[in-house]
Motif scaffolding. Sequence first.
Motif, PDB file in Angstrom:
ATOM      1  N   GLU A   1      48.405  57.973   9.827  1.00  0.00           N
ATOM      2  CA  GLU A   1      48.778  57.645   8.444  1.00  0.00           C
ATOM      3  C   GLU A   1      50.154  56.990   8.375  1.00  0.00           C
ATOM      4  O   GLU A   1      50.353  56.004   7.645  1.00  0.00           O
TER       5      GLU A   1
ATOM      6  N   LEU B   1      49.992  53.406   9.697  1.00  0.00           N
ATOM      7  CA  LEU B   1      49.434  52.501   8.697  1.00  0.00           C
ATOM      8  C   LEU B   1      50.486  52.115   7.662  1.00  0.00           C
ATOM      9  O   LEU B   1      50.560  50.960   7.222  1.00  0.00           O
ATOM     10  N   GLN B   2      51.328  53.091   7.278  1.00  0.00           N
ATOM     11  CA  GLN B   2      52.403  52.797   6.329  1.00  0.00           C
ATOM     12  C   GLN B   2      53.434  51.852   6.940  1.00  0.00           C
ATOM     13  O   GLN B   2      53.922  50.935   6.277  1.00  0.00           O
TER      14      GLN B   2
ATOM     15  N   ALA C   1      47.609  47.794   7.781  1.00  0.00           N
ATOM     16  CA  ALA C   1      46.291  47.762   8.413  1.00  0.00           C
ATOM     17  C   ALA C   1      46.036  46.374   9.020  1.00  0.00           C
ATOM     18  O   ALA C   1      46.562  45.374   8.520  1.00  0.00           O
TER      19      ALA C   1
ATOM     20  N   SER D   1      37.752  59.036   6.738  1.00  0.00           N
ATOM     21  CA  SER D   1      38.862  58.939   5.784  1.00  0.00           C
ATOM     22  C   SER D   1      39.928  57.974   6.289  1.00  0.00           C
ATOM     23  O   SER D   1      40.484  57.180   5.521  1.00  0.00           O
ATOM     24  N   LEU D   2      40.222  58.021   7.595  1.00  0.00           N
ATOM     25  CA  LEU D   2      41.223  57.130   8.169  1.00  0.00           C
ATOM     26  C   LEU D   2      40.703  55.691   8.265  1.00  0.00           C
ATOM     27  O   LEU D   2      41.460  54.737   8.091  1.00  0.00           O
TER      28      LEU D   2
ATOM     29  N   ALA E   1      38.797  54.347   6.093  1.00  0.00           N
ATOM     30  CA  ALA E   1      38.927  53.822   4.734  1.00  0.00           C
ATOM     31  C   ALA E   1      40.356  53.364   4.436  1.00  0.00           C
ATOM     32  O   ALA E   1      40.572  52.511   3.566  1.00  0.00           O
ATOM     33  N   LYS E   2      41.321  53.901   5.176  1.00  0.00           N
ATOM     34  CA  LYS E   2      42.725  53.528   4.969  1.00  0.00           C
ATOM     35  C   LYS E   2      43.146  52.355   5.858  1.00  0.00           C
ATOM     36  O   LYS E   2      44.267  51.860   5.734  1.00  0.00           O
ATOM     37  N   GLY E   3      42.273  51.957   6.791  1.00  0.00           N
ATOM     38  CA  GLY E   3      42.587  50.804   7.620  1.00  0.00           C
ATOM     39  C   GLY E   3      42.664  51.062   9.105  1.00  0.00           C
ATOM     40  O   GLY E   3      43.025  50.157   9.871  1.00  0.00           O
TER      41      GLY E   3
END
Length: 319
Positions: A33, A36-37, A41, A58-59, A61-63
Amino acid sequence: MTETIQFLPPLTLVLAGPRGFCAGVDRAIQIVERALQKYGAPVYVRHEIVHNKFVVDSLKAKGAVFVEDLAEVPDDAPVIFSAHGVPKAVPAEATRRGLTYLDATCPLVSKVHTEAERHAADGRQIILIGHANHPEVIGTMGQVPEGRMILVEDLAQAETVQPADPENLAFVTQTTLSVDETATIVAVLRRRFPAIQGPRKEDICYATTNRQAAVRAMARRVDAVLVLGAPNSSNSRRLVEVAKGEGCDRAVLVQRAADIDWAQLDGVRRLGITAGASAPEVLVEEVVEAARRRHTVTVEHASVTEETITFKLPRALSA
């Protein structure tokens, strides 16, 4: 008009504690996480960061993009190594290619790697107690030169393994094994090879030990046990084995509430629930809510200890 009140049969849910995420899993997920920040992504992850479909999806979906080989990672993309650890050849290849990489290996797995390296440097052959083809085992065996480590999976192999030099031998273990089964295997190795050296502190991690202890304490107080976890999660599968070993034959592994066969739980009045170290608490909450739709639910907690361990993030992400 008379209102019809539907009778819901009573069901007591016994929630084991500790359960679910351990510090190593929590750290690994945070690394993805935070990466990604920091980088945006996509961020690539070699192998599933932890063995849980809900977490991986879930990850994604975040990229996050999950791959099995560094060859699938573009030259300009960051890559993260999973919590299970990787052979030395993997970071070496990443360095050769100039990739930006982050190592999410659980510190307790890294401890086993360090032990193996120390024994190899001292000239010892090493027996690794673990399960073939598990990524943690592949990573640990990849810390030492080929042929220096022998894999022992069970009691039968412990009785027959033939090291090159029985007087110059050590053992390490996968961190997610059954505590009781591993102790039995170690006892056989110590009987056959009295000079064998072991870890200063056992390799099976605190989270695996605590979750097995919680299930052991709960299993004889319930009619059935649900373990939330992935089919490829070693520590989750061990929890099912522990429950059955304590006499609870109706112990099953499910990934989430939708997978539960409630018909198989007919007649159950006390249902134990736990979760493997890579399963988030939201999946436990799903099961509790699914039970409430079918039963008048009472919730009890069966805790054997409190966990307060945390692990630091890599320096590149901690700012």
